[in-house]
Design a protein around this motif. Structure first.
Motif, mmCIF file in Angstrom:
data_model
loop_
_atom_site.group_PDB
_atom_site.id
_atom_site.type_symbol
_atom_site.label_atom_id
_atom_site.label_comp_id
_atom_site.label_asym_id
_atom_site.label_seq_id
_atom_site.Cartn_x
_atom_site.Cartn_y
_atom_site.Cartn_z
ATOM 1 N N ARG A 90 0.831 -1.205 0.000
ATOM 2 C CA ARG A 90 0.000 0.000 0.000
ATOM 3 C C ARG A 90 0.868 1.259 0.000
ATOM 4 O O ARG A 90 0.622 2.204 -0.732
ATOM 5 C CB ARG A 90 -0.853 0.047 1.269
ATOM 6 C CG ARG A 90 -2.244 -0.498 1.146
ATOM 7 C CD ARG A 90 -2.940 -0.187 2.461
ATOM 8 N NE ARG A 90 -4.208 -0.822 2.644
ATOM 9 C CZ ARG A 90 -5.374 -0.271 2.333
ATOM 10 N NH1 ARG A 90 -5.434 0.924 1.768
ATOM 11 N NH2 ARG A 90 -6.492 -0.898 2.556
ATOM 12 N N LEU A 94 0.432 3.011 -3.396
ATOM 13 C CA LEU A 94 -0.660 3.980 -3.305
ATOM 14 C C LEU A 94 -0.258 5.283 -2.645
ATOM 15 O O LEU A 94 -0.844 6.324 -2.917
ATOM 16 C CB LEU A 94 -1.846 3.360 -2.549
ATOM 17 C CG LEU A 94 -2.451 2.107 -3.191
ATOM 18 C CD1 LEU A 94 -3.528 1.517 -2.289
ATOM 19 C CD2 LEU A 94 -3.019 2.406 -4.575
ATOM 20 N N GLU A 95 0.743 5.258 -1.763
ATOM 21 C CA GLU A 95 1.084 6.487 -1.043
ATOM 22 C C GLU A 95 2.317 7.171 -1.622
ATOM 23 O O GLU A 95 2.207 8.230 -2.212
ATOM 24 C CB GLU A 95 1.235 6.197 0.450
ATOM 25 C CG GLU A 95 -0.129 5.924 1.098
ATOM 26 C CD GLU A 95 -0.034 5.119 2.392
ATOM 27 O OE1 GLU A 95 0.966 5.284 3.118
ATOM 28 O OE2 GLU A 95 -0.953 4.326 2.665
ATOM 29 N N ARG A 97 4.014 6.179 -4.161
ATOM 30 C CA ARG A 97 4.006 5.967 -5.611
ATOM 31 C C ARG A 97 5.415 5.667 -6.155
ATOM 32 O O ARG A 97 5.721 5.993 -7.300
ATOM 33 C CB ARG A 97 3.406 7.180 -6.357
ATOM 34 C CG ARG A 97 2.011 7.606 -5.893
ATOM 35 C CD ARG A 97 0.899 6.737 -6.451
ATOM 36 N NE ARG A 97 0.929 6.613 -7.894
ATOM 37 C CZ ARG A 97 0.332 7.443 -8.718
ATOM 38 N NH1 ARG A 97 -0.353 8.461 -8.249
ATOM 39 N NH2 ARG A 97 0.385 7.251 -10.005
ATOM 40 N N LEU A 110 -5.038 2.200 -10.071
ATOM 41 C CA LEU A 110 -4.796 2.576 -8.679
ATOM 42 C C LEU A 110 -6.098 2.537 -7.884
ATOM 43 O O LEU A 110 -6.134 2.041 -6.757
ATOM 44 C CB LEU A 110 -4.161 3.976 -8.616
ATOM 45 C CG LEU A 110 -2.720 4.047 -9.125
ATOM 46 C CD1 LEU A 110 -2.281 5.491 -9.278
ATOM 47 C CD2 LEU A 110 -1.775 3.303 -8.190
ATOM 48 N N THR A 111 -7.185 3.035 -8.483
ATOM 49 C CA THR A 111 -8.479 3.013 -7.795
ATOM 50 C C THR A 111 -8.915 1.583 -7.501
ATOM 51 O O THR A 111 -9.315 1.262 -6.386
ATOM 52 C CB THR A 111 -9.546 3.726 -8.657
ATOM 53 O OG1 THR A 111 -9.098 5.058 -8.887
ATOM 54 C CG2 THR A 111 -10.895 3.757 -7.966
ATOM 55 N N ARG A 114 -6.789 0.068 -4.728
ATOM 56 C CA ARG A 114 -7.165 0.627 -3.423
ATOM 57 C C ARG A 114 -8.468 -0.017 -2.950
ATOM 58 O O ARG A 114 -8.610 -0.383 -1.783
ATOM 59 C CB ARG A 114 -7.320 2.151 -3.528
ATOM 60 C CG ARG A 114 -7.522 2.831 -2.182
ATOM 61 C CD ARG A 114 -7.753 4.326 -2.350
ATOM 62 N NE ARG A 114 -6.639 5.028 -2.978
ATOM 63 C CZ ARG A 114 -5.538 5.418 -2.338
ATOM 64 N NH1 ARG A 114 -5.412 5.177 -1.050
ATOM 65 N NH2 ARG A 114 -4.575 6.050 -2.968
ATOM 66 N N GLU A 115 -9.431 -0.174 -3.866
ATOM 67 C CA GLU A 115 -10.707 -0.800 -3.503
ATOM 68 C C GLU A 115 -10.496 -2.235 -3.029
ATOM 69 O O GLU A 115 -11.120 -2.683 -2.072
ATOM 70 C CB GLU A 115 -11.667 -0.786 -4.708
ATOM 71 C CG GLU A 115 -12.211 0.600 -5.002
ATOM 72 C CD GLU A 115 -13.068 0.642 -6.256
ATOM 73 O OE1 GLU A 115 -13.596 1.730 -6.556
ATOM 74 O OE2 GLU A 115 -13.212 -0.397 -6.935
ATOM 75 N N PHE A 117 -7.811 -3.533 -1.617
ATOM 76 C CA PHE A 117 -7.247 -3.502 -0.261
ATOM 77 C C PHE A 117 -8.327 -3.121 0.748
ATOM 78 O O PHE A 117 -8.484 -3.780 1.773
ATOM 79 C CB PHE A 117 -6.095 -2.486 -0.179
ATOM 80 C CG PHE A 117 -4.767 -3.013 -0.665
ATOM 81 C CD1 PHE A 117 -4.237 -4.200 -0.165
ATOM 82 C CD2 PHE A 117 -4.017 -2.297 -1.599
ATOM 83 C CE1 PHE A 117 -2.990 -4.674 -0.594
ATOM 84 C CE2 PHE A 117 -2.784 -2.765 -2.037
ATOM 85 C CZ PHE A 117 -2.269 -3.946 -1.537
ATOM 86 N N ASP A 118 -9.077 -2.047 0.451
ATOM 87 C CA ASP A 118 -10.090 -1.555 1.396
ATOM 88 C C ASP A 118 -11.167 -2.598 1.648
ATOM 89 O O ASP A 118 -11.807 -2.600 2.691
ATOM 90 C CB ASP A 118 -10.728 -0.257 0.869
ATOM 91 C CG ASP A 118 -9.755 0.916 0.943
ATOM 92 O OD1 ASP A 118 -8.675 0.766 1.555
ATOM 93 O OD2 ASP A 118 -10.070 1.980 0.365
#
Ligand code: HEC
Length: 123
Positions: A90, A94-95, A97, A110-111, A114-115, A117-118
């Motif tokens: 992550r 995502l952070e 980069r 990326l979206t 992130r989804e 992982f979330d």
């Protein structure tokens, strides 16, 4: 050859050369979840099988599999190698980069990542 014919000929050659240079750096195709995602219906459709595996395979495994240059730092070998390194992955993807090197992930990729992982990384 008349001067203006020669000029047209040279212009065409230059145009062709520029065209072939600008098209030669072909990017890898964008990875999208294979099950159609209905816009606005939430995130539960992104899974390891329909998205994350292909993304990591295409964008990370070139360096992060056994025998490749960055295997000692983190080795991709299935879903567990991601879930057990969630925080690290992550952070760099995502952070900060900083991964993948060259920053080749699209906004949509990326979206979706992130989804995934979330959503607690469904298989
Ligand atoms: C071109 C080779 C290359 C690609 C492609 C690549 N990496 Fe890396 N990765 C490296 C190298 C080299 C390092 C160590 C140097 C660094 O941290 O910058 C590294 C470091 C890492 C680390 C450790 C960072 C830390 O500080 O703990 C993680 C996790 C990681 N990469 C994940 C990924 C993921 C996920 C992808 C795909 C989205 C990816 N990498 C794509 C070469 C690569």
């Amino acid at each position: 050859m008349k001067t203006n014919q020669r000029f047209i000929y040279i212009a065409l050659v230059l145009f062709y050369v520029l065209l072939s240079i600008s098209c030669s750096k072909r990017q890898a195709d964008e990875i999208v979840p294979q099950t159609p995602v209905t816009p606005g219906v939430g995130t539960s459709t992104v899974t390891y099988t329909n998205f994350t595996e292909a993304l990591i395979q295409t964008k990370c495994a070139g360096c992060h599999t056994a025998g490749r240059s960055a295997a000692a730092i983190w080795t991709f070998n299935g879903i567990a190698s991601i879930t057990s390194n969630e925080a690290r992955i992550r952070r760099v993807v995502l952070e900060t980069r900083s991964m993948p090197i060259g920053n080749s992930l699209t906004a949509a990729e990326l979206t979706s990542l992130r989804e995934w992982f979330d959503n607690n990384m469904p298989n």
